[in-house]
Design an enzyme around this catalytic site. Structure first.
Site, PDB file in Angstrom:
ATOM      1  N   GLY B 334      18.371  23.067   1.061  1.00  0.00           N
ATOM      2  CA  GLY B 334      17.173  22.830   0.153  1.00  0.00           C
ATOM      3  C   GLY B 334      16.949  24.169  -0.645  1.00  0.00           C
ATOM      4  N   SER B 335      15.575  24.250  -1.010  1.00  0.00           N
ATOM      5  CA  SER B 335      14.944  25.449  -1.929  1.00  0.00           C
ATOM      6  C   SER B 335      15.241  26.890  -1.080  1.00  0.00           C
ATOM      7  CB  SER B 335      13.794  25.236  -2.265  1.00  0.00           C
ATOM      8  OG  SER B 335      13.719  24.184  -3.193  1.00  0.00           O
TER       9      SER B 335
END
Lengths: 374, 642
Positions: B334-335
């Site tokens: 993810g981020s």
């Protein structure tokens, strides 16, 4: 009339077969019986491992092929080769000393990539061959000069082997040489003198012995002093032999061996397995078989036609006896423990090759006699 | 021509007669000595027969293999994690049972024993297998771990079972239960297959157990030690009379782990009811300070063979406790990948710290209608790299990734250890997945599309990383490129030694940037993630007495169709997003780097962040943070990200 003709015909065929194979049948038969017995004992000693028996059987076949091959080589040619084989053996010994592979804590093995072998094994045959060749065209009984030269020829390889250190093999190689000198006719007084000298030199030898060698000698004198260390082999093997009794415990029923108390029971201590399972009667039979082979060898020697053949055959026969005696003496506790296998019975390939070569030489000496009136 | 003297001439007739005499003498000599051998045999076998027969019957000296005590395992503060405790076993020595038994005979004997001590079908099978392999005097363990009651019950009937004995031997015990099972692992009984693949079977002649997983397996050769030998005198009933001689075993090496069990407990507690993983690393050495995979399981039943039922229960547990999430679990980062993407953009010259971009609600590839949405519906407005990391702007990184291309992304991220095993000293490490053109072609048989690259830019798509990789890569940022192989064992105590000797940390090839100032660009942004009010983890760093550099992440589990809205309340918990969080602290003097994955936890800042904070507080301040009531008006935590 007819019967006797057929008989003589048959006899003739057999004779021709013998002549073609260049074998001495009584000796060959005894060797086969002994080797066959060896496989039977090995089956029991290995705990019923057919793989081990098969491996040894293949070695036996290779050995027999070697025997047949050597038997075809006339003794004269063996004589011609003798100095070269001896020289080669010496070079290899020095090589081992210089660049030998460490095997079993001592420098004995030469690694040729494909095979590893001990040059000292060659010397067991090369030393008597060399001495027999040396004496063959010299007047006998030997003169002092010749004795001295012969002594050097024995001492150099024996010394190199002892330095490896492999005292057991050194003694065997030395003995093979001394037997030639004995048969060459060295004077009895000199023999007596040498024996006295050897006894006097014992303390000196003791001084130069390695610790483990001393321990083996001390152990022999009193095995119970160190029951778990050096004495363990001797105690266990004496128990095995003694508990065999008159008739033995029966094949594959020896508890000492089957329950793994006996160390090295397939190799150096296989005589203990045999004695435990076949008893005193079995031991007598085995000794008789060995005696027959040794005496047949001496008979071949006595009937040989030239000095080389006589000396070589005599020395090989006595060497064979020494192997038997040293192994059985060690296993039954009257000689120190040295790594000498029981001829034709113990598991292993090296001793098989050496022995079969020696028997091949005996066969050759016997079968290549020229048909001359003596 | 001088003629030789008569003595120097060869005289064949004289030689032959001389040899003849010698041959007779030799024959006599041979016969006498063979006679001596015969005499010796007669003496041993006839005269002393009774003596030796008795000795062979009664006096049995056996060489018994003595297993070495296995090395102990401690956490970094000396707390024992794996110890050896005495445990009772039932052993059968076939040669002492009395007579030779066939398979049916053995089964009958086992049936009789079974009246007093429970023997399962599995025990039986193992017994028969071992019986075929071992020599008859080697004891075979029929049952491990006898209870006191079983020991007492059998003792009463011992007389009826020669060759069957209860013996006490040290057994492996894990006093902390499942607390460190995913790193320490456990030992189990040696299987036939393991036995065949042993390098030195002789050394295991007395051993019944071997490391199966984790540190126990990785350090098996150190932990095991060297077998000892005992010469034991045994009577006909199989009782040891006395030890004659002993070559003592050499105990295994004791291991001091880098794990801090206190930290481990804090992390586990902070995860609460969630499944997930926490990995904390000391960036200066690669020491793994905590390695949590939740839920855990108790390794102790595995030591002597877990029952089929219990094992099936563990296997079918929907939360998969046997699964080592920290090392084997592969998650879309993810981020949390964004700081690494930012570094890649700077290093590759694709972006600069100053360069800005208008970030609307979505991103579109040239010549494509497909919309790649930003988590923030309104978009972030004008952003540069710093702001994109702080606010976790997706559009910026879609664009950056697209312009870098997958090949260059692959090359740069692999320098941080993504897509490869880091070589931690335990078992089960997964290489994760760092996709590339060739990988996709080989694995899926399809060409790489630019859209795939766009997804990788925000840590989605094919990209997968293990929590260990995330923690290690975070530590690499903290150390401005210096890398160390993550390790669980930091010191060893050899047998006989009184103190542990530390093992040197193992450096990995460092990440060297063309301009070291780029580290500061990214680290400053990560600091503002927790420092600035618009940072995605503002709540985490708000009251911290030390600076935290961090990045939140949310990994999609359930793919939403275009235009669909993510509504946590309507989705089953199993379909909720994974919450991720990476951090190191203190930001200017890093002592700890953490990666947290909270499965189905929702947003990284609110679900995973507090876990990381608790871990860092404990490590840096020496205490767990006070539990706080959730505050109203804290918008961040309520933001639901796509």
């Amino acid at each position: 009339m007819k019967g006797s003709f057929e008989q003589s015909l048959q006899h003739g065929v057999e004779n021709r077969l013998l002549r073609v194979a260049r074998l001495d049948w009584p000796l060959f038969a005894a060797v086969l019986i002994l080797a066959g017995l060896g496989l039977v004992v090995l089956y029991s000693a290995s705990g019923g491992d057919l793989g081990v028996v098969q491996k040894q059987g293949i070695r036996l076949l290779i050995g027999l092929a070697l025997l047949l091959g050597i038997a075809q080589v006339p003794a004269d040619r063996l004589a011609l080769w003798s100095p070269w084989i001896y020289a080669l053996g010496l070079v290899l010994l020095v090589w081992v000393e210089a660049a030998g592979v460490i095997g079993k804590g001592a420098q004995r093995w030469l690694d040729l990539g494909v095979i590893r072998f001990q040059p000292s094994e060659i010397m067991k045959l090369a030393v008597p061959m060399m001495l027999a060749w040396y004496f063959s065209d010299r007047p006998l009984p030997p003169r002092w000069v010749d004795l001295l030269a012969a002594g050097v020829m024995v001492a150099v390889p024996a010394g190199l082997i002892a330095a490896q250190p492999d005292l057991g093999t050194a003694v065997l190689v030395g003995a093979a040489g001394l037997f030639v000198i004995f048969f060459a006719g060295i004077g009895w007084r000199l023999i007596g003198g040498l024996v006295a000298l050897a006894l006097a030199a014992a303390p000196v030898l003791w001084h130069f012995m390695h610790d483990y060698q001393r321990r083996r000698v001390l152990t022999l004198l009193n095995p119970e002093s160190d029951p778990m260390g050096a004495g363990y082999h001797i105690i266990q093997s004496e128990i095995a032999i003694g508990s065999g009794g008159l008739y033995g415990k029966g094949w594959t029923n020896g508890t000492q061996s089957q329950l793994d108390f006996l160390p090295e029971r397939s190799t150096d201590f296989i005589f203990a397995v045999f004695s435990e399972e076949f008893g005193f009667l079995g031991v007598l039979g085995l000794l008789a078989l060995y005696a027959f082979i040794i005496l047949r060898g001496l008979y071949i020697a006595a009937n040989a036609q030239d000095t080389y053949a006589r000396l070589l055959a005599g020395s090989l026969s006595l060497s064979f006896f020494v192997y038997c005696f040293v192994n059985m003496g060690m296993v039954s506790g009257i000689l120190p423990v040295v790594g000498v296998p029981l001829p034709l019975i113990s598991y292993g390939g090296t001793s098989m090759v050496t022995l079969m070569t020696a028997f091949g030489m005996l066969m050759s000496i016997h079968s290549h006699r020229r048909l001359l009136a003596r | 021509m001088a003629s030789p003297t008569p003595e120097e001439l060869k005289n064949p007739a004289r030689e032959r007669s001389l040899f003849s005499t010698r041959a007779w003498v030799a024959a006599g000599f041979v016969l006498v000595l063979l006679g001596i051998l015969a005499g010796r045999a007669a003496y041993l076998q006839i005269h002393k027969y009774q003596h030796f027969a008795t000795r062979s019957q009664d006096n049995r000296v056996r060489v018994v293999a003595v297993p070495p005590p296995r090395g102990l395992i401690y956490d970094r503060n000396g707390l024992p994690l794996a110890v050896n405790l005495p445990s009772y076993r039932l052993e059968v020595t076939p040669s002492e049972v009395g007579r030779r038994l066939d398979a049916a005979g053995w089964d009958a004997l086992l049936d009789r024993i079974g009246r007093w001590i429970e023997i399962t079908e599995a025990d039986r099978r193992r017994f028969h297998a071992e019986r075929g392999r071992k020599r008859p005097f080697q004891p075979i363990t029929l049952r491990f771990n006898l209870s006191d009651e079983e020991v007492a019950r059998f003792a009463v009937h011992q007389y009826a079972f020669p060759g069957v004995q209860v013996v006490a031997r040290p057994g492996r015990y894990y006093p902390r239960g499942g607390a460190a099972v995913h790193s320490v692992g456990y030992v189990g009984r040696i299987s036939e297959k393991e036995l065949k693949s042993l390098e030195d079977p002789e050394n295991y002649s007395g051993s019944s157990h071997i490391g199966k997983t984790g540190v126990e397996r990785h350090y098996e050769s150190w932990l095991h030690g060297r077998v000892g030998l005992q010469h034991v005198e045994i009577n006909a009933q199989g009782r040891a009379l006395r030890i004659l001689d002993e070559e003592p075993p050499e105990p295994g090496v004791d291991l001091l782990l880098s794990l801090d069990m206190g930290l481990q407990a804090v992390a586990e507690q902070a995860l609460g009811d969630h499944t997930g993983a926490v990995v904390a690393i000391d960036p200066h050495t690669g020491d793994v300070l905590a390695l949590v995979s939740k839920p855990t399981y108790d390794p102790n039943p595995f030591v002597n063979g877990i029952g089929a039922k219990a094992y099936r229960a563990l296997l079918t547990d929907p939360d998969r406790p046997l699964f080592n999430r920290a090392l084997t679990g592969r998650y879309p980062p993810g981020s949390t990948i964004k700081p690494f993407m930012g570094l890649a953009g700077l290093e590759l010259g694709v972006t600069t710290p100053e360069k800005t971009l208008w970030a609307g609600p979505y991103y579109k590839l040239p010549n494509s209608e497909r919309k790649y949405r930003d988590w923030k519906r309104g978009g972030h407005g004008r952003v540069n790299l710093h702001k994109s990391i702080v606010q976790s702007c997706d559009v910026y990184f879609y664009d950056l990734a697209y312009r870098m291309g997958i090949d260059r992304i692959h090359g740069f991220l692999s320098r941080f250890g993504f897509g490869q095993r880091l070589g931690i000293d335990a078992t089960g490490e997964s290489p994760g997945l760092l996709p590339s053109r060739t990988w996709k072609k080989g694995r899926h048989g399809v060409a790489w599309f630019p859209g795939d690259t766009v997804n990788v830019g925000i840590g989605q798509g094919f990209l997968l990383a293990t929590p260990l990789q995330l923690a290690s890569a975070t530590a690499t940022i903290a150390m401005r490129g210096k890398r160390f192989r993550p390790r669980l064992v930091r010191a060893v105590r050899r047998p006989g030694a009184s103190r542990f000797e530390p093992l040197p940390p193992q450096a990995l090839p460092p990440v060297v940037l063309r301009n070291p100032a780029w580290w500061d660009v990214v680290i400053e942004a990560m600091k503002d993630v927790t420092r600035k009010r618009n940072g995605t983890a503002w709540r985490i760093g708000r009251d911290a007495p030390y600076a935290i550099a961090a990045k939140t992440g949310t990994a999609q589990v359930f793919g939403l169709k275009e235009g669909q809205k993510y509504d946590a309340k309507k989705l089953h918990r199993k379909l909720h997003d994974h919450a991720l969080f990476i951090a190191f602290a203190p930001a200017d003097d890093p002592q700890i780097a953490v990666a947290v994955v909270v499965e189905h936890g929702g947003h990284g800042g609110s679900a995973a962040g507090p876990v990381a904070r608790a871990v860092m507080d404990y490590h840096i301040l020496g205490r767990a943070p006070e539990p706080r009531a959730p505050e109203e008006g804290d918008g961040r935590s309520l933001v639901v990200r796509r």
